[in-house]
Design a protein around this motif. Structure first.
Motif, PDB file in Angstrom:
ATOM      1  N   SER A  95       0.830  -1.212   0.000  1.00 19.11           N
ATOM      2  CA  SER A  95       0.000   0.000   0.000  1.00 19.11           C
ATOM      3  C   SER A  95       0.858   1.253   0.000  1.00 19.11           C
ATOM      4  O   SER A  95       0.521   2.253  -0.652  1.00 19.11           O
ATOM      5  CB  SER A  95      -0.925   0.005   1.221  1.00 19.11           C
ATOM      6  N   PHE A  96       1.981   1.227   0.734  1.00 18.83           N
ATOM      7  CA  PHE A  96       2.849   2.403   0.769  1.00 18.83           C
ATOM      8  C   PHE A  96       3.409   2.700  -0.618  1.00 18.83           C
ATOM      9  O   PHE A  96       3.368   3.848  -1.081  1.00 18.83           O
ATOM     10  CB  PHE A  96       3.990   2.188   1.760  1.00 18.83           C
ATOM     11  N   PHE A  97       3.896   1.680  -1.308  1.00 23.13           N
ATOM     12  CA  PHE A  97       4.479   1.930  -2.621  1.00 23.13           C
ATOM     13  C   PHE A  97       3.403   2.199  -3.673  1.00 23.13           C
ATOM     14  O   PHE A  97       3.701   2.796  -4.711  1.00 23.13           O
ATOM     15  CB  PHE A  97       5.397   0.772  -3.025  1.00 23.13           C
ATOM     16  N   ASP A  98       2.149   1.783  -3.398  1.00 26.43           N
ATOM     17  CA  ASP A  98       1.059   2.150  -4.302  1.00 26.43           C
ATOM     18  C   ASP A  98       0.803   3.656  -4.291  1.00 26.43           C
ATOM     19  O   ASP A  98       0.234   4.194  -5.249  1.00 26.43           O
ATOM     20  CB  ASP A  98      -0.235   1.422  -3.895  1.00 26.43           C
ATOM     21  N   LEU A  99       1.202   4.333  -3.222  1.00 34.52           N
ATOM     22  CA  LEU A  99       0.953   5.768  -3.098  1.00 34.52           C
ATOM     23  C   LEU A  99       2.012   6.620  -3.785  1.00 34.52           C
ATOM     24  O   LEU A  99       1.871   7.836  -3.891  1.00 34.52           O
ATOM     25  CB  LEU A  99       0.883   6.149  -1.609  1.00 34.52           C
ATOM     26  N   ILE A 100       3.071   5.983  -4.246  1.00 38.54           N
ATOM     27  CA  ILE A 100       4.167   6.718  -4.874  1.00 38.54           C
ATOM     28  C   ILE A 100       3.973   6.726  -6.381  1.00 38.54           C
ATOM     29  O   ILE A 100       3.634   5.691  -6.976  1.00 38.54           O
ATOM     30  CB  ILE A 100       5.514   6.084  -4.498  1.00 38.54           C
ATOM     31  N   ASP A 101       4.173   7.871  -6.984  1.00 44.91           N
ATOM     32  CA  ASP A 101       4.042   7.990  -8.440  1.00 44.91           C
ATOM     33  C   ASP A 101       4.912   6.922  -9.112  1.00 44.91           C
ATOM     34  O   ASP A 101       6.085   6.770  -8.766  1.00 44.91           O
ATOM     35  CB  ASP A 101       4.495   9.386  -8.869  1.00 44.91           C
ATOM     36  N   PRO A 102       4.357   6.175 -10.077  1.00 47.25           N
ATOM     37  CA  PRO A 102       5.109   5.071 -10.680  1.00 47.25           C
ATOM     38  C   PRO A 102       6.437   5.475 -11.310  1.00 47.25           C
ATOM     39  O   PRO A 102       7.353   4.668 -11.398  1.00 47.25           O
ATOM     40  CB  PRO A 102       4.132   4.542 -11.745  1.00 47.25           C
ATOM     41  N   GLY A 103       6.559   6.728 -11.733  1.00 46.17           N
ATOM     42  CA  GLY A 103       7.812   7.141 -12.346  1.00 46.17           C
ATOM     43  C   GLY A 103       8.797   7.791 -11.390  1.00 46.17           C
ATOM     44  O   GLY A 103       9.924   8.098 -11.771  1.00 46.17           O
ATOM     45  N   ALA A 104       8.388   7.988 -10.129  1.00 39.40           N
ATOM     46  CA  ALA A 104       9.216   8.746  -9.192  1.00 39.40           C
ATOM     47  C   ALA A 104      10.461   7.990  -8.741  1.00 39.40           C
ATOM     48  O   ALA A 104      11.412   8.603  -8.251  1.00 39.40           O
ATOM     49  CB  ALA A 104       8.384   9.144  -7.969  1.00 39.40           C
ATOM     50  N   LEU A 105      10.449   6.680  -8.889  1.00 42.14           N
ATOM     51  CA  LEU A 105      11.597   5.891  -8.430  1.00 42.14           C
ATOM     52  C   LEU A 105      12.437   5.360  -9.587  1.00 42.14           C
ATOM     53  O   LEU A 105      13.344   4.551  -9.375  1.00 42.14           O
ATOM     54  CB  LEU A 105      11.112   4.709  -7.569  1.00 42.14           C
ATOM     55  N   ALA A 106      12.157   5.791 -10.797  1.00 40.07           N
ATOM     56  CA  ALA A 106      12.847   5.255 -11.968  1.00 40.07           C
ATOM     57  C   ALA A 106      14.352   5.451 -11.863  1.00 40.07           C
ATOM     58  O   ALA A 106      14.827   6.560 -11.575  1.00 40.07           O
ATOM     59  CB  ALA A 106      12.317   5.938 -13.225  1.00 40.07           C
ATOM     60  N   GLY A 107      15.088   4.379 -12.073  1.00 43.63           N
ATOM     61  CA  GLY A 107      16.545   4.426 -12.063  1.00 43.63           C
ATOM     62  C   GLY A 107      17.190   4.397 -10.697  1.00 43.63           C
ATOM     63  O   GLY A 107      18.417   4.410 -10.586  1.00 43.63           O
TER      64      GLY A 107
END
Length: 211
Positions: A95-107
């Motif tokens: 659930s926590f990672f569902d709240l993060i924009d999918p592109g915010a952690l790229a790379g």
């Protein structure tokens, strides 16, 4: 550099938090050996459980959760550790990672870890955690660390690495990636190309033959 760890342990004390601390300590020590200083922040999702649920319902993060999301998205590298429930990561962790924009952690480099009661859950790293962070387009390190109850205090045997050896290998890999990124020079842009580079490029183009 900034190293952020996300721990989804639910109890106190927690073996998930213990594995999180072992991994972050190892990464920090390995970075120090290579001449780099790391600032470490650990986010306990247990303390954010109500805020995460509220965000899922309302669509807006409370301040404490917003700070945690900002810490994760601005980190140079992540250490993520979850307990295993029903052969997968915990619902709180997902659930926590569902709240993060999918592109915010790229790379972003991510070291994955999990804890469980028995070794038979160890493949959760490969069938659950690694696909999740691949979907988020992170760089998942080759070594993930799973710790069953019997691993704590065990040195392994002739055919398997013990938990300390796996933690050390994963920490060394993470530190190497972070150190390499910290020392890499910025790419050249058009304004920084020197005259000699330009002349060399022109000569290489003139040498090309188009038959």
């Amino acid at each position: 550099m900034k190293l952020v760890a996300v721990s989804a342990g639910l109890s106190t004390p927690s073996s998930t938090r213990l594995l999180t601390d072992r991994l972050t300590d190892t990464v920090r020590d390995e970075l120090a050996d290579q001449g780099h200083k790391a600032e470490v922040e650990v986010i306990e999702l247990r303390a954010l459980a109500v805020a995460i649920a509220n965000n899922l319902v309302t669509g807006f993060p409370p301040p404490q959760l917003a700070d945690a999301i900002e810490a994760v998205t601005s980190a140079d590298g992540l250490v993520t550790v979850t307990p295993v429930f029903s052969a997968s990561y915990s619902g709180l962790f997902k659930s926590f990672f569902d709240l993060i924009d999918p592109g915010a952690l790229a790379g972003k480099p991510v070291l994955i870890g999990a804890t469980g009661g028995t070794p038979r859950h160890s493949l959760v790293l490969e069938h659950a955690l690694r696909p999740l962070f691949a979907y988020l387009r992170t760089v998942v390190l080759p070594t993930g660390v799973y710790a069953a109850s019997e691993d704590w205090g065990s040195g392994g045997d002739a055919h398997t690495e013990g938990l300390p050896a796996r933690i050390h290998r994963a920490g060394r890999e993470m530190a190497s990636v972070l150190a390499a990124r910290a020392t890499d020079s910025l790419p050249e842009d058009d304004l920084t190309v020197t005259v000699s580079d330009r002349q060399l490029s022109d000569k290489q183009l003139s040498d090309l033959r188009f038959d």
